[in-house]
Design a protein around this motif. Structure first.
Motif, PDB file in Angstrom:
ATOM      1  N   VAL A 251       0.865  -1.183   0.000  1.00 54.78           N
ATOM      2  CA  VAL A 251       0.000   0.000   0.000  1.00 54.78           C
ATOM      3  C   VAL A 251       0.901   1.231   0.000  1.00 54.78           C
ATOM      4  CG1 VAL A 251      -1.795   1.267   1.226  1.00 54.78           C
ATOM      5  CG2 VAL A 251      -1.806  -1.242   1.220  1.00 54.78           C
ATOM      6  N   PRO A 526      -4.062  -2.893  -4.264  1.00 51.29           N
ATOM      7  CA  PRO A 526      -4.531  -2.565  -2.908  1.00 51.29           C
ATOM      8  C   PRO A 526      -5.158  -1.172  -2.799  1.00 51.29           C
ATOM      9  CG  PRO A 526      -2.294  -3.464  -2.859  1.00 51.29           C
ATOM     10  CD  PRO A 526      -2.608  -3.163  -4.273  1.00 51.29           C
ATOM     11  N   GLU A 527      -4.830  -0.292  -3.742  1.00 48.11           N
ATOM     12  CA  GLU A 527      -5.405   1.061  -3.702  1.00 48.11           C
ATOM     13  C   GLU A 527      -6.909   1.037  -3.916  1.00 48.11           C
ATOM     14  OE1 GLU A 527      -4.974   5.152  -3.075  1.00 48.11           O
ATOM     15  OE2 GLU A 527      -3.510   3.507  -2.862  1.00 48.11           O
ATOM     16  N   PHE A 577       0.226  -0.705   4.985  1.00 54.18           N
ATOM     17  CA  PHE A 577      -1.187  -0.431   5.273  1.00 54.18           C
ATOM     18  C   PHE A 577      -1.336   0.446   6.520  1.00 54.18           C
ATOM     19  CE2 PHE A 577      -5.591  -1.006   6.084  1.00 54.18           C
ATOM     20  CZ  PHE A 577      -6.160  -1.345   4.870  1.00 54.18           C
ATOM     21  N   ARG A 580      -0.366   4.038   5.793  1.00 52.30           N
ATOM     22  CA  ARG A 580      -1.341   4.754   4.968  1.00 52.30           C
ATOM     23  C   ARG A 580      -2.532   5.221   5.798  1.00 52.30           C
ATOM     24  NH1 ARG A 580      -2.933   4.894  -0.424  1.00 52.30           N
ATOM     25  NH2 ARG A 580      -4.743   6.283  -0.572  1.00 52.30           N
TER      26      ARG A 580
END
Length: 660
Positions: A251, A526-527, A577, A580
């Motif tokens: 991510v 993953p976005e 992750f 983010r």
């Protein structure tokens, strides 16, 4: 640059575990984390689940025979969980009990429960004498829970049942000292949930769901890789996309900035991931001339044997017929009555005695001819070999190397001449429409001359030389590539390839032709959780949902929730992750306010560990729905606790009589 390869892991069939006497007699609870992707089951007294398998069944279609009777009907073998060794082989036969994250197909659920209980070693007849701790979807509908309770109490006759939510089990029981306030971000396979907890109480009305999960990320990665490499679409399977997701995907902290980085060639070469696809080289197994001769000789010998066998069978058949007809002729010669003769002739489909004599003569001639053929075939010592045609792709035989080189030089020259002609035509087509080229000016000059002719005297096309003029001014710029010329070029290239394969394979690396270069796709897949519009969804992203859930509370509760954000679920293991979520929360929270984000350790198994700890607590029996409660309160009722859903009875139908 490191070259990666797919491991293509296969499922290992589960063993049937032993059923210890201590567990059998003490009614030890069974803990089942019934996830929409993986089911984890085991005894509450064990440290880890005994069974971990995908919640899938594969039921092959019944083979339809011409006569489908009880004797020849074939019952397909049902494959469940880890019995499915190769998922891709039965991809279109897979079924699951889930519709998104809610159990709706209870026939499949019953098969999976049978698999679970039998592999745990339970061998009691028609019953499971152990209470059950089972996870369910957040705010699971009463209809789904009702059918699940009916299945477990009526079919398996379990003594007790306790429901709970996987993420709440993870938070309240899988941690040593959980805080009273938390914002749980549960990343599921089908959906994601943002669940606020204030003073150890779940705030159900402020919980929000995102209909994007791990399945959507895998299918999105699968689709973009297939679009990027259409030639390898069949080799890029969902299982391999899932393997890439958990091995190389990450991510990004800022997706827009990440896109800008990948436009740099040096950054691209440094960070690209190269994955080698499996492939097999097709070798040219052309037969040599001697092998072709031997094969032809063998085929001719077999054909001769077959013909000889047929002649002998035909000779024996003709001799039998001749014997019958001769006996018939003797009967007629001895003066049989006319009616008897006509009856005998009709049996052999003969009209008269003359037909009989004619048939006998034909049979004698045919028998003699067949005997001559058999005699002639036995006198031939050597079988005449048919001429062998030289295959186009096979190598020709030459006396010495100089003859071979001379032949190849001639073939290469012919090939180059054809290529030069094609290039010349192509260049002329490009020049004829340019104003300043000689070809273009010549075309316009001819067109202007034709236009100056008198309109009443239009005889263009009547003469043979007009065709040359037409070809000169046509858009093709003269002769186009003929079909015979293209075929000749292919034939010459095949000859060169047969004798000098390196002539066309220089600079071509077969390994590189079967490689995947995964760059920005590692971050794009993953976005999708943060930008669902990339797959056509109109929902908000995960960060926006977290911000919206926080906005539903007052400032004091917002500070409590933002100070303890807990991430659980399989996607939480993706690299970057946590950073983010933290970065996005800092950007939407007030300046210098406290923000903490943590990912639960072993986030894929925390739900089972939490349910196990719940079953080991002393007050576990207080939260257990017994068989008597089930019969008294109805199938949709369940005992609530801090890790369960809230119980909302289904409203009863009210009939109102309206007088008209």
């Amino acid at each position: 640059m490191e070259l990666m390869e797919f491991t293509d892991p296969k499922c290992i069939p589960d063993i049937i575990h032993s059923y210890p006497l201590t567990i059998r007699e003490n009614a030890v609870p069974i803990v089942i984390d019934n996830g929409s992707y993986i089911c984890r089951a085991g005894w509450s007294v064990y440290e880890a689940p005994l069974l971990q398998f995908k919640n899938l069944i594969a039921k092959p279609r019944k083979e339809r025979l011409k006569k489908d009777t009880s004797e020849n009907s074939q019952i397909p073998q049902l494959q469940i969980g880890n019995d499915i060794i190769n998922i891709e082989a039965v991809r279109f036969q897979l079924k699951t009990q889930f519709d998104r994250n809610v159990v709706t197909h209870f026939e499949a659920q019953e098969h999976l429960f049978d698999y679970t209980f039998s592999h745990l070693g339970i061998d009691t007849d028609n019953s499971v004498n152990h209470p059950l701790v089972l996870t369910e979807a957040f705010l699971n509908p009463n209809t789904s829970r009702q059918l699940m309770s009916e299945l477990l109490f009526e079919c398996y006759e379990i003594p007790g049942l306790s429901y709970g939510v996987d993420s709440l089990f993870s938070y309240h029981y899988a941690q040593v000292k959980p805080l009273e306030n938390a914002l749980i971000v549960n990343l599921g396979y089908q959906t994601c949930h943002v669940i606020p907890i204030i003073n150890n109480q779940t705030i159900f009305e402020n919980t929000r769901r995102l209909n994007i999960g791990g399945w959507n990320v895998v299918t999105f990665l699968h689709r973009i890789l297939q679009l990027k490499y259409p030639a390898h679409a069949t080799a890029i399977t969902l299982s391999r996309a899932e393997e890439l997701l958990h091995s190389i995907c990450a991510v990004s902290l800022d997706y827009t900035e990440e896109l800008t980085k990948w436009t740099n060639h040096e950054y691209y070469e440094k960070n690209i991931k190269r994955i080698q696809l499996p492939y097999s080289i097709i070798t040219n197994n052309a037969l040599t001339l001697e092998q072709q001769k031997e094969r032809k000789r063998e085929l001719a010998r077999r054909l001769t044997e077959i013909n000889a066998r047929k002649r002998e069978e035909r000779l024996a058949e003709d001799q039998d017929k001749l014997k019958q007809f001769l006996e018939l002729q003797e009967i007629i010669d001895f003066g049989a009555e006319k009616e008897e003769v006509d009856q005998i002739l009709s049996e052999y489909e003969l009209k008269s005695v003359q037909d009989l004599q004619k048939t006998v003569a034909n049979l004698n001639a045919r028998i003699e001819k067949t005997k001559q053929k058999i005699l002639a075939s036995t006198n031939i010592d050597d079988i005449e070999e048919p001429p062998i045609k030289q295959a186009k792709n096979s190598k020709m035989v030459f006396e010495n190397d100089s003859a071979l080189h001379s032949f190849l030089d001639n073939v290469k020259k012919m090939r180059q001449d054809i290529i030069n002609k094609k290039l010349t035509r192509k260049q002329r087509k490009q020049d004829i429409f340019k104003r300043r080229t000689a070809a273009g000016q010549e075309r316009m000059r001819i067109i202007s001359q034709l236009a100056r002719k008198e309109k009443g005297n239009d005889d263009f096309g009547l003469r043979d030389e007009d065709w040359d003029i037409y070809k000169t001014i046509s858009k093709d710029g003269g002769d186009s590539d003929s079909e015979a010329e293209n075929e000749k070029l292919l034939e010459l290239e095949e000859v060169i390839r047969a004798h000098e394969p390196s002539q066309f394979e220089e600079g071509v690396n077969v390994d590189e032709m079967h490689q995947l270069h995964v760059g920005i796709e590692r971050f794009r897949a993953p976005e999708l959780i943060f930008k669902p519009y990339m797959s056509g969804s109109g929902e908000a992203g995960l960060s926006e949902i977290i911000g919206y859930v926080l906005s539903l509370f007052n400032e004091e509760d917002q500070l409590k929730l933002a100070a303890n954000v807990i991430i659980t679920g399989g996607l939480g293991s993706l690299k970057g992750f946590k950073e983010r979520i933290l970065n996005d929360l800092i950007s939407i929270r007030p300046f210098k306010s406290e923000v903490n984000v943590n990912i639960m350790e072993n986030c894929s198994l925390t739900a089972w560990y939490g349910a196990k700890e719940f079953a080991m607590r002393g007050d576990y029996t207080k939260n257990l729905l017994t068989k008597s409660m089930y019969e008294e309160c109805g199938p949709e009722y369940f005992k609530t606790h801090k890790a369960s859903n809230r119980y909302y009875p289904t409203p009863k139908e009210i009939t109102v009589d309206v007088d008209c």
